[in-house]
Design an enzyme around this catalytic site. Structure first.
Site, PDB file in Angstrom:
ATOM      1  N   CYS A  36       0.857  -1.182   0.000  1.00  0.00           N
ATOM      2  CA  CYS A  36       0.000   0.000   0.000  1.00  0.00           C
ATOM      3  C   CYS A  36       0.895   1.235   0.000  1.00  0.00           C
ATOM      4  CB  CYS A  36      -0.901  -0.015   1.229  1.00  0.00           C
ATOM      5  SG  CYS A  36      -1.669   1.568   1.623  1.00  0.00           S
ATOM      6  N   HIS A  51       0.915   3.703   1.602  1.00  0.00           N
ATOM      7  CA  HIS A  51       1.117   4.330   2.909  1.00  0.00           C
ATOM      8  C   HIS A  51       1.645   3.326   3.922  1.00  0.00           C
ATOM      9  CE1 HIS A  51      -1.696   6.953   0.740  1.00  0.00           C
ATOM     10  NE2 HIS A  51      -0.894   7.875   1.222  1.00  0.00           N
ATOM     11  N   ASN A  86      -3.855  11.831  -4.451  1.00  0.00           N
ATOM     12  CA  ASN A  86      -4.562  10.920  -3.550  1.00  0.00           C
ATOM     13  C   ASN A  86      -4.874  11.635  -2.236  1.00  0.00           C
ATOM     14  OD1 ASN A  86      -5.489   8.881  -1.913  1.00  0.00           O
ATOM     15  ND2 ASN A  86      -3.634   7.625  -2.017  1.00  0.00           N
ATOM     16  N   ARG A 118       1.784   6.382 -11.620  1.00  0.00           N
ATOM     17  CA  ARG A 118       2.004   6.728 -10.210  1.00  0.00           C
ATOM     18  C   ARG A 118       3.438   6.383  -9.822  1.00  0.00           C
ATOM     19  NH1 ARG A 118      -1.210   3.677  -5.252  1.00  0.00           N
ATOM     20  NH2 ARG A 118       0.662   3.107  -4.089  1.00  0.00           N
TER      21      ARG A 118
END
Length: 557
Positions: free
Chosen positions: A217, A219, A437, A254
């Site tokens: 992920c 994060h 995001n 990304r």
């Protein structure tokens, strides 16, 4: 003449004529202003020879991709923002369509709620690769259904007045942008994944520059990126697949390099500036030290302590830091001038190779300095990497010619960082579209004031971030609603449902109040009657349907 489908005639002239004609059609397609910023590393004929003999199909997703392009182009021209969030199910997309002009489908949400293995888990992209494409198909079919249902209902109006009473139609055909993670494998996997997305209704997809085997992920800690060119190859593959399928697919590139701490290879010179090395020549390789400790039975905490000590002893630095430190320790008189000479040629955006940087350092210092990026490699064989905003700018610039939008994944909703990234990208590509995001992983109340929260999206929009999304808002709003209702239902029984759900649906005009009608029961009844000559004794919405109880509640029919 065109070659028939599945042709078996061995006619060289006809074959060449077909390929020439197909290539000409592709070149005409590519000449559209839609592709003015798109770079391709192959020719129209390269695509033509890979399409087969079946006539080109216009996938519904390509229609939606063109719609998405126009939506984003309008926002770009007007300085506004397309804002959306991750949708979980058909209920959510039917409500989102009333207010938002795009839909997002999150891999994180699919990982936890919709894996095709039915095995939930965190966002490591270890679910089957058809998981997110299947969710796209699920929601896209729901969009098409609600669009058909609405048109059939509105067709019953006998006058403009009756149509006006129905209100303006809802545009259920909201373009979907979906999470393609890191491609779920090599380039053939990227190709097949892209094909699935196009076949199942995605107007756009995004793909990140993490390794597919170590994907995390955006994060989580421990993120490992791949070399710049390797991700460029992924982006080229996505566009190549879309071209073969005659799709206008929107591609979002990304980069997770802002907080990346590892890289899979040192092969790309553009990455050399950011690779960490040891400056202590007397240190043992980290992987060997750690393996010896593991073999001797060291505990998890002991291993963590060993790594911390090793990193301190190794003198881990980026090469330019090691050079600057060596200049400052030297007896050279014009130190600041020498540092400036070095950093003017070796910087985050200069794309200088390590070999060239070493040569320049030796010219300045008169000797080589010890710097070894092999010694700190971790047990998985990965190299240590120190990303950051400038690293993300470098990568976004490399990705921009092959993508419609670029996006830097970040750890905080930092406006100044977003500004630095936008300005860095637009310095080279002034009209580049940017994505952001608005992650629920950020602690928004802690990060900024309420007034700043209110203006944050438009302030980013002023920088060029024309597409912004809350990845997991579908998940969080779902959890909050069910948490509150479960608590209240346990305490207050039917009062909780009647007052906090049903009455609020009535007050707000939520169409799901009449869930039979929302689900398309009237539409399906019409199909049954049409098939049976105009009558059906088993019509679902006939006399006796309990939804008649809502006729007098004032909610629009």
């Amino acid at each position: 003449m065109p070659i028939p489908v599945g042709n078996t005639k061995n006619d060289f002239a006809a074959l060449q004529a077909k390929l020439d004609a197909d290539a000409a059609e592709i070149e005409k397609w590519w000449s559209d202003s839609r592709w003015s910023k798109t770079k391709r590393n192959y020719s129209a004929r390269d695509i033509a020879v890979r399409r087969g003999t079946f006539p080109p199909i216009e996938y519904p997703s390509s229609v939606m991709a063109r719609k998405l392009f126009k939506v984003l182009e309008k926002h770009h021209n007007e300085g506004t923002v397309s804002k959306t969030f991750g949708a979980l199910d058909p209920v959510q997309i039917s409500q989102m369509a009333k207010y938002l002009d795009t839909i997002y489908i999150s891999g994180w949400q699919c990982s936890s709620t919709a894996s095709t293995s039915n095995e939930p888990g965190p966002d490591l992209a270890d679910y089957p690769m058809d998981t997110v494409p299947n969710k796209v198909e699920h929601l896209f079919k729901a969009q098409l259904f609600h669009d058909r249902k609405q048109l059939e209902a509105r067709s019953k109006a006998k006058s403009q007045e009756e149509l006006d009473e129905m209100g303006a139609p809802i545009d259920y055909l909201t373009p979907i942008v979906a999470d393609a993670d890191a491609g779920h494998g090599g380039l053939t996997a990227v190709f097949k994944l892209t094909k699935m997305f196009i076949e199942r209704g995605a107007a756009g997809i995004h793909m990140e520059d993490q390794t597919s085997t170590n994907k995390k992920c955006g994060h989580m800690a421990g993120r490992c990126v791949i070399p710049v060119q390797e991700h460029v190859n992924r982006l080229v593959t996505i566009r190549m697949c879309a071209d073969i399928m005659h799709s206008d697919l929107i591609v979002v590139a990304r980069t997770d390099s802002e907080a990346a701490t590892l890289i899979s290879s040192t092969i790309d010179t553009r990455d050399h500036y950011f690779i960490v090395g040891a400056t202590n020549p007397n240190i043992e390789p980290f992987a060997e030290v750690l393996n010896d400790a593991i073999m001797s039975g060291a505990s998890g905490q002991e291993l963590a302590d060993i790594e911390q000590k090793w990193c301190r002893d190794a003198g881990l630095k980026l090469f330019h830091e090691a050079v600057i430190d060596e200049i400052e320790r030297s007896a050279l008189s014009n130190k600041q001038e020498l540092i400036k000479k070095f950093t003017s040629k070796v910087g985050p955006l200069t794309e200088t190779s390590h070999r060239e940087a070493k040569k320049l350092a030796k010219e300045i210092l008169g000797h080589e300095i010890f710097f070894d990026w092999e010694l700190p490699r971790v047990r998985e064989g990965l190299y240590r990497y120190r990303g950051g905003t400038q690293c993300s700018i470098m990568r976004a610039r490399a990705f921009a010619p092959y993508a419609d939008l670029v996006w830097m994944e970040s750890n905080y909703p930092d406006f100044q960082q977003a500004k630095e990234f936008a300005e860095g990208v637009k310095e080279k590509f002034p009209d580049q579209w940017l994505a952001y995001n608005l992650s629920p992983s950020f602690n928004w109340p802690k990060a900024m004031s309420v007034d700043e929260q209110h203006t944050f999206i438009q302030r980013l929009g002023d920088l060029g971030y024309i597409w912004q999304f809350i990845t997991l808002a579908g998940l969080h709003t779902n959890a909050l609603a069910v948490h509150n209702f479960s608590r209240d239902f346990a305490k207050d029984g039917m009062k909780a449902y009647a007052q906090n759900v049903q009455q609020r649906e009535m007050d707000d005009g939520v169409d799901v109040l009449k869930h039979q009608k929302w689900s398309g029961a009237e539409y399906i009844d019409g199909l049954l009657k049409l098939a049976q000559g105009g009558v059906s004794a088993t019509a679902a919405m006939g006399t006796g349907v309990t939804e008649d109880q809502f006729k007098e509640n004032g909610v629009k029919k």
